[in-house]
Write an enzyme that holds these catalytic residues in place. Structure first.
Site, PDB file in Angstrom:
ATOM      1  N   CYS A 163     -46.332 -61.001 -67.956  1.00 30.57           N
ATOM      2  CA  CYS A 163     -45.295 -61.961 -68.325  1.00 30.57           C
ATOM      3  C   CYS A 163     -45.024 -61.896 -69.837  1.00 30.57           C
ATOM      4  O   CYS A 163     -44.512 -60.906 -70.321  1.00 30.57           O
ATOM      5  CB  CYS A 163     -45.694 -63.355 -67.854  1.00 30.57           C
ATOM      6  SG  CYS A 163     -44.295 -64.489 -67.674  1.00 30.57           S
TER       7      CYS A 163
ATOM      8  N   HIS B  98     -47.831 -62.245 -62.056  1.00 24.43           N
ATOM      9  CA  HIS B  98     -49.142 -62.694 -62.523  1.00 24.43           C
ATOM     10  C   HIS B  98     -50.250 -62.357 -61.519  1.00 24.43           C
ATOM     11  O   HIS B  98     -50.594 -63.182 -60.670  1.00 24.43           O
ATOM     12  CB  HIS B  98     -49.129 -64.205 -62.731  1.00 24.43           C
ATOM     13  CG  HIS B  98     -48.327 -64.667 -63.895  1.00 24.43           C
ATOM     14  ND1 HIS B  98     -48.845 -64.777 -65.168  1.00 24.43           N
ATOM     15  CD2 HIS B  98     -47.026 -65.059 -63.982  1.00 24.43           C
ATOM     16  CE1 HIS B  98     -47.909 -65.223 -65.989  1.00 24.43           C
ATOM     17  NE2 HIS B  98     -46.794 -65.404 -65.293  1.00 24.43           N
TER      18      HIS B  98
ATOM     19  N   GLU C  66     -53.356 -62.278 -62.121  1.00 28.74           N
ATOM     20  CA  GLU C  66     -54.509 -63.144 -62.412  1.00 28.74           C
ATOM     21  C   GLU C  66     -54.429 -64.483 -61.693  1.00 28.74           C
ATOM     22  O   GLU C  66     -55.422 -65.219 -61.622  1.00 28.74           O
ATOM     23  CB  GLU C  66     -54.641 -63.350 -63.929  1.00 28.74           C
ATOM     24  CG  GLU C  66     -53.697 -64.357 -64.560  1.00 28.74           C
ATOM     25  CD  GLU C  66     -52.280 -63.851 -64.783  1.00 28.74           C
ATOM     26  OE1 GLU C  66     -51.480 -64.599 -65.375  1.00 28.74           O
ATOM     27  OE2 GLU C  66     -51.965 -62.716 -64.367  1.00 28.74           O
TER      28      GLU C  66
END
Length: 223
Positions: free
Chosen positions: A86, A195, A197
């Site tokens: 991002c 994302h 994560e």
């Protein structure tokens, strides 16, 4: 391997990245403030999402001049893994570590949802644990994620297999060729808007991000 998770003023996905690589994957990692001038002892860099410096000028523009950036570029040149998600992707393109630019979403609105992606290249150092052409789901959350590149850059990205992830089913931001993530020519710097994560446990909605970090740990250990 020991990873540096870079923190900028306005970062808000830094704890997510630290948790993913350290607590879920079991690697050594710690935060490094953007004003530091050394990454001695680190074997890789993770640049989180958020709104570094409030997104003033352009997303990632001010962060690209941070004191820590020369060290990040040094590690990248040495072939160490550098990953930006991002806002981290925006910082990588602004700093010249990746080609192209990221601009306002085509619809001019912030988009936050789970997004289907296609693994275009599962031979990269970041994707060997995925199946070829695998369809995965990762969260996205951005207002300036439209990837833009000129014809020459696109031709080079395609020829070198640098397009790693594309948006599947729909394009949420207008990115050219549905591009969601790319690597540099050398294959050790990855930037992507989604994302991974945030997709590390089924309890959180999905675990399709695990294979990305598993690929990094498998392919870069000892390099």
């Amino acid at each position: 391997m020991k990873f540096a998770v870079i923190q900028f003023p306005g970062s808000n996905c830094d704890f997510d990245l630290l948790w993913a690589i350290r607590d879920v994957m079991g690697a050594e990692a710690e935060f490094v403030w953007h004003d530091e001038k050394s990454l001695a002892g680190f074997d890789g860099v993770l640049i989180p999402g958020g709104f570094s410096y409030g997104d003033y000028l352009r997303c990632g523009a001010i962060a690209s001049f941070a004191n820590i950036m020369p060290e990040i570029k040094r590690l990248a040149k040495e072939g160490k893994p550098v990953f930006g998600t991002c806002n981290g992707f925006q910082i990588l393109v602004e700093s010249g570590l990746l080609p192209g630019v990221l601009i306002r979403n085509e619809g001019l609105k912030f988009v936050s949802k789970w997004q289907a992606l296609k693994v275009e290249n599962n031979q990269s150092n970041f994707t060997t644990e995925y199946a070829k052409d695998a369809l995965i789901n990762l969260p996205i959350a951005h207002g300036e994620g439209q990837y833009v590149a000129d014809e020459a850059q696109l031709a080079e990205l395609k020829a070198n297999g640098q397009i790693i992830f594309t948006y599947a089913d729909e394009n949420p931001n207008g990115s050219v060729e549905n591009i969601a993530g790319i690597v540099n020519k050398e294959g050790n710097v990855l930037g992507m808007m989604p994302h991974p994560e945030r997709a590390m446990e089924e309890l959180l909605g999905g675990a399709d991000g695990v294979d990305l970090f598993a690929s990094v740990l498998k392919n870069f250990v000892g390099k």
